[in-house]
Design an enzyme around this catalytic site. Structure first.
Site, PDB file in Angstrom:
ATOM      1  N   LYS A 117       0.147   5.482  -6.038  1.00 16.31           N
ATOM      2  CA  LYS A 117      -0.717   5.275  -7.014  1.00 16.31           C
ATOM      3  C   LYS A 117      -1.739   6.666  -6.914  1.00 16.31           C
ATOM      4  CE  LYS A 117      -4.622   3.929  -6.299  1.00 16.31           C
ATOM      5  NZ  LYS A 117      -5.162   2.704  -6.330  1.00 16.31           N
ATOM      6  N   HIS A 168     -27.676  19.533  -2.367  1.00 13.56           N
ATOM      7  CA  HIS A 168     -27.705  20.134  -3.619  1.00 13.56           C
ATOM      8  C   HIS A 168     -26.934  21.349  -3.611  1.00 13.56           C
ATOM      9  CE1 HIS A 168     -29.659  21.200  -7.463  1.00 13.56           C
ATOM     10  NE2 HIS A 168     -29.879  22.251  -7.118  1.00 13.56           N
ATOM     11  N   TYR A 188      -8.118  -3.627 -11.707  1.00  8.41           N
ATOM     12  CA  TYR A 188      -8.130  -2.234 -10.949  1.00  8.41           C
ATOM     13  C   TYR A 188      -6.739  -1.645 -11.511  1.00  8.41           C
ATOM     14  CZ  TYR A 188     -11.038  -3.583  -6.691  1.00  8.41           C
ATOM     15  OH  TYR A 188     -11.993  -3.900  -6.013  1.00  8.41           O
ATOM     16  N   GLU A 208      -6.280   1.843 -13.566  1.00  4.63           N
ATOM     17  CA  GLU A 208      -5.885   3.054 -13.077  1.00  4.63           C
ATOM     18  C   GLU A 208      -4.623   3.447 -13.572  1.00  4.63           C
ATOM     19  OE1 GLU A 208      -7.649   2.196  -8.305  1.00  4.63           O
ATOM     20  OE2 GLU A 208      -5.455   1.551  -8.784  1.00  4.63           O
ATOM     21  N   GLU A 234     -26.148  13.661  -4.584  1.00  6.28           N
ATOM     22  CA  GLU A 234     -27.831  13.970  -4.201  1.00  6.28           C
ATOM     23  C   GLU A 234     -28.516  12.933  -5.129  1.00  6.28           C
ATOM     24  OE1 GLU A 234     -29.849  17.531  -5.190  1.00  6.28           O
ATOM     25  OE2 GLU A 234     -27.972  18.005  -6.560  1.00  6.28           O
ATOM     26  N   CYS A 277       0.944  -1.007   0.055  1.00  3.29           N
ATOM     27  CA  CYS A 277       0.083   0.085   0.140  1.00  3.29           C
ATOM     28  C   CYS A 277       0.843   1.449  -0.053  1.00  3.29           C
ATOM     29  CB  CYS A 277      -0.862  -0.003   1.248  1.00  3.29           C
ATOM     30  SG  CYS A 277      -1.930   1.479   1.427  1.00  3.29           S
ATOM     31  N   CYS A 319      -1.629   1.756  -3.073  1.00  4.23           N
ATOM     32  CA  CYS A 319      -2.643   2.772  -3.071  1.00  4.23           C
ATOM     33  C   CYS A 319      -2.079   4.035  -2.969  1.00  4.23           C
ATOM     34  CB  CYS A 319      -3.283   2.489  -1.610  1.00  4.23           C
ATOM     35  SG  CYS A 319      -3.634   0.669  -1.302  1.00  4.23           S
TER      36      CYS A 319
HETATM   37  P1  NDP Z   1      -7.255  -7.598 -10.932  1.00  2.00           P
HETATM   38  O1  NDP Z   1      -7.695  -9.229 -10.373  1.00  2.00           O
HETATM   39  O2  NDP Z   1      -8.217  -6.855 -10.426  1.00  2.00           O
HETATM   40  O3  NDP Z   1      -7.275  -7.975 -12.540  1.00  2.00           O
HETATM   41  C1  NDP Z   1      -6.347  -8.666 -13.203  1.00  2.00           C
HETATM   42  C2  NDP Z   1      -6.754  -8.479 -14.534  1.00  2.00           C
HETATM   43  O4  NDP Z   1      -5.788  -9.230 -15.408  1.00  2.00           O
HETATM   44  C3  NDP Z   1      -8.206  -8.936 -14.962  1.00  2.00           C
HETATM   45  O5  NDP Z   1      -8.787  -8.179 -16.105  1.00  2.00           O
HETATM   46  C4  NDP Z   1      -7.816 -10.629 -15.373  1.00  2.00           C
HETATM   47  O6  NDP Z   1      -8.598 -10.897 -16.514  1.00  2.00           O
HETATM   48  C5  NDP Z   1      -6.381 -10.350 -16.300  1.00  2.00           C
HETATM   49  N1  NDP Z   1      -5.615 -11.326 -16.292  1.00  2.00           N
HETATM   50  C6  NDP Z   1      -5.117 -12.148 -15.495  1.00  2.00           C
HETATM   51  N2  NDP Z   1      -4.272 -12.905 -15.732  1.00  2.00           N
HETATM   52  C7  NDP Z   1      -4.001 -12.718 -17.107  1.00  2.00           C
HETATM   53  C8  NDP Z   1      -3.225 -13.441 -18.268  1.00  2.00           C
HETATM   54  N3  NDP Z   1      -2.579 -14.421 -17.963  1.00  2.00           N
HETATM   55  N4  NDP Z   1      -3.523 -12.757 -19.593  1.00  2.00           N
HETATM   56  C9  NDP Z   1      -4.102 -11.860 -19.753  1.00  2.00           C
HETATM   57  N5  NDP Z   1      -4.962 -11.145 -18.649  1.00  2.00           N
HETATM   58  C10 NDP Z   1      -4.727 -11.624 -17.487  1.00  2.00           C
HETATM   59  O7  NDP Z   1      -5.760  -7.514 -10.630  1.00  2.00           O
HETATM   60  P2  NDP Z   1      -4.862  -6.198 -10.536  1.00  2.00           P
HETATM   61  O8  NDP Z   1      -3.441  -6.792 -11.035  1.00  2.00           O
HETATM   62  O9  NDP Z   1      -5.314  -5.247 -11.309  1.00  2.00           O
HETATM   63  O10 NDP Z   1      -4.648  -5.825  -8.969  1.00  2.00           O
HETATM   64  C11 NDP Z   1      -4.617  -6.996  -7.891  1.00  2.00           C
HETATM   65  C12 NDP Z   1      -5.512  -6.681  -6.743  1.00  2.00           C
HETATM   66  O11 NDP Z   1      -4.954  -5.607  -6.063  1.00  2.00           O
HETATM   67  C13 NDP Z   1      -7.040  -6.545  -7.098  1.00  2.00           C
HETATM   68  O12 NDP Z   1      -7.625  -7.399  -7.276  1.00  2.00           O
HETATM   69  C14 NDP Z   1      -7.436  -5.546  -5.950  1.00  2.00           C
HETATM   70  O13 NDP Z   1      -7.809  -6.478  -4.970  1.00  2.00           O
HETATM   71  C15 NDP Z   1      -6.155  -4.915  -5.491  1.00  2.00           C
HETATM   72  N6  NDP Z   1      -6.142  -3.608  -5.839  1.00  2.00           N
HETATM   73  C16 NDP Z   1      -6.883  -2.480  -5.512  1.00  2.00           C
HETATM   74  C17 NDP Z   1      -6.921  -1.269  -5.549  1.00  2.00           C
HETATM   75  C18 NDP Z   1      -7.830  -0.143  -5.334  1.00  2.00           C
HETATM   76  O14 NDP Z   1      -8.603  -0.721  -4.370  1.00  2.00           O
HETATM   77  N7  NDP Z   1      -8.194   0.704  -5.728  1.00  2.00           N
HETATM   78  C19 NDP Z   1      -5.957  -0.930  -6.747  1.00  2.00           C
HETATM   79  C20 NDP Z   1      -5.195  -1.769  -7.311  1.00  2.00           C
HETATM   80  C21 NDP Z   1      -5.067  -3.049  -6.919  1.00  2.00           C
HETATM   81  P3  NDP Z   1     -10.012 -11.939 -16.257  1.00  2.00           P
HETATM   82  O15 NDP Z   1     -10.859 -10.660 -15.664  1.00  2.00           O
HETATM   83  O16 NDP Z   1     -10.357 -12.263 -17.313  1.00  2.00           O
HETATM   84  O17 NDP Z   1      -9.543 -12.644 -14.990  1.00  2.00           O
END
Ligand code: NDP
Length: 450
Positions: A51, A435, A177, A181, A440, A43, A48
């Protein structure tokens, strides 16, 4: 003489480990913590906080453009990445220091180095052994990289926080996510951005309307979305990188960022050898009290792969400290956890999606609105805000709130309280609107969606 050196030995000084250790100290436990990198974990160092600082940086470009409709003339604009990076690094170093100081002031003994579990009551750090009544594994997660050829030329989100310079273009693999971002951070800082995602919409797990609206809004801003597409190969070329897709297309770009999920950081730390069961993704298998298959070894946060969010790790950490040293075991609730994607526009959600609600409840009422925010009547920007309520038709309890638009996270945090209190649609309606705000709309939606 105490039987062990410590009552609790925590592995990992991220958000969860630090909080658990401090609460345990509050109970009078003798606590040690090991950290192999900087204090504060993902984080603070590569998640977080940096970012969000980058998100603020990226938002200025639209603010400058939008200001014209309000009468402003903004002079020459140039972004200096090195300044942002240096300022970000300085702030993160300050936070690292605060985390370390909080631990020291609480009386937690700190060991800097990689910890390995030798047996259920022994941890070694830099070859030195320490014994403890309880061990808490809070070792977090790291980026998971896909397996296509040439992936070694791609960056992970960890790398993206320390780029030496920004090229003119970026290609982002993934649709979660981090992809959303970083895509909008890079776009806001002036780069051409392409997202390559294997599904038909980004943000799996979010409400389908939210996923559609986000895709539309990103494309309006000029980001290129290559959906239902997979990267097959990546190669270095003179001008940067060439990405090959499964449909035969090739895309040239300045950098490739893989935002393809995160994996628990549990390998090679003696857990399985000690009897701690890991699942197929290497996550520590735990019960509702965060207890592993070895009763005195607990695990919290990303390394358990339950919900990878900082506040969840912190809540788990507090509950585990209460369980170990408090009057009674305590588990946390995983219901109504709010979450936000700090993309541009941002996404916020709490509770059930329409799809989840329809599986669980006989009849569901849906309320939606999509409107042009007041600010953009003068800025002229073609942007809409989307909001949606999911309601149990029988009890009228609000089951889910979803939003795409400015400050979605700030708005959804408040609504999460209402959902946790079991608020009904009638109680939303009886709330006087504030408002003029976007928020709202959440208390003024009257027309059910067909
Ligand atoms: P996510 O799980 O959110 O997303 C991973 C993405 O990568 C999905 O779209 C997935 O597709 C795709 N993917 C996974 N494996 C492959 C592959 N081999 N080839 C192509 N695409 C692939 O993970 P992130 O890495 O974005 O973030 C990790 C975690 O960190 C998040 O799940 C969240 O919990 C946390 N996080 C939270 C944030 C916040 O609160 N604002 C910000 C950043 C991270 P598919 O949908 O098909 O599985």
């Amino acid at each position: 003489m105490a039987r062990y050196d410590f009552d609790l030995f925590t592995i990992g000084a991220g958000s969860g480990g630090v909080r658990a250790s401090r609460i345990a100290r509050g109970y009078g436990a003798r606590v040690a913590i090991a950290e192999e990198r900087q204090f504060g974990g993902t984080c603070v160092n590569v998640g977080c906080i940096p970012k969000k600082l980058f998100v603020y940086a990226a938002e200025f470009s639209e603010a400058f453009a939008d200001s014209a409709g309000f009468g402003w003339t903004v002079g020459e604009r140039r972004h200096d990445w090195k300044t942002l990076l240096a300022n970000k690094n300085r702030e993160i170093a300050r936070l690292n220091g605060i985390y370390e100081r909080l631990l020291r002031e609480a009386g937690v003994e700190i060991f800097q180095g990689r910890a390995v579990v030798l047996d259920p009551h022994t941890v070694a750090v830099n070859g030195r052994r320490h014994t403890a009544e309880h061990i808490l594994v809070a070792c977090g997660s790291r980026p998971a990289m896909p397996g296509f050829a040439g992936v070694e030329h791609a960056l992970s989100s960890d790398d993206a926080f320390f780029l030496e310079e920004l090229p003119a273009s970026a290609l982002i693999v993934g649709g979660g996510y981090i992809a959303a971002e970083f895509a909008t951070i890079f776009h806001g800082l002036g780069m051409r951005v392409t997202i390559v995602h294997r599904r038909g919409a980004m943000l799996r797990g979010f409400d389908d309307d939210v996923r559609t609206v986000l895709g539309e809004e990103l494309q309006k801003r000029g980001l290129e979305l290559r959906l239902s597409a997979t990267v097959t190969r990546l190669e270095r070329i003179a001008s940067g990188l060439r990405v090959h897709l499964d449909d035969g297309a090739t895309l040239d770009t300045g950098l490739v960022l893989c935002a393809t999920g995160r994996q628990p950081n549990t390998r090679a730390m003696g857990l399985e050898e000690t009897g701690v069961r890991l699942d197929a993704d290497a996550a520590v298998v735990v019960d509702k009290y965060s207890r592993s298959s070895v009763p005195n070894i607990h695990a919290i946060g990303d390394c358990t792969n339950r919900v990878m969010l900082t506040p969840v790790a912190i809540a788990e950490g507090m509950a585990v400290a209460d369980t170990m040293f408090g009057p009674a075991p305590r588990a946390i609730s995983y219901e109504n956890i709010p979450s936000a994607v700090f993309s541009h526009p941002s996404v916020g959600a709490v509770g059930l999606t329409e799809e989840q609600a329809r599986l669980k409840y006989a009849e569901v009422d849906i309320y939606k609105t999509r409107f042009r925010p007041l600010k953009h009547t003068l800025s002229g920007r073609d942007e809409t805000t989307f909001m949606k309520l999911v309601v149990d038709a029988r009890t009228q309890r609000v089951l889910g709130c979803h939003m795409v638009g400015a400050e979605a996270g700030e708005i959804i945090q408040g609504l999460a309280i209402a959902l946790n209190c079991g608020a009904t649609k009638a109680q939303f309606d009886a709330t006087i609107a504030l408002h003029p705000t976007a928020a709202e709309e959440f208390v003024t939606m009257r027309q059910k969606a067909a």
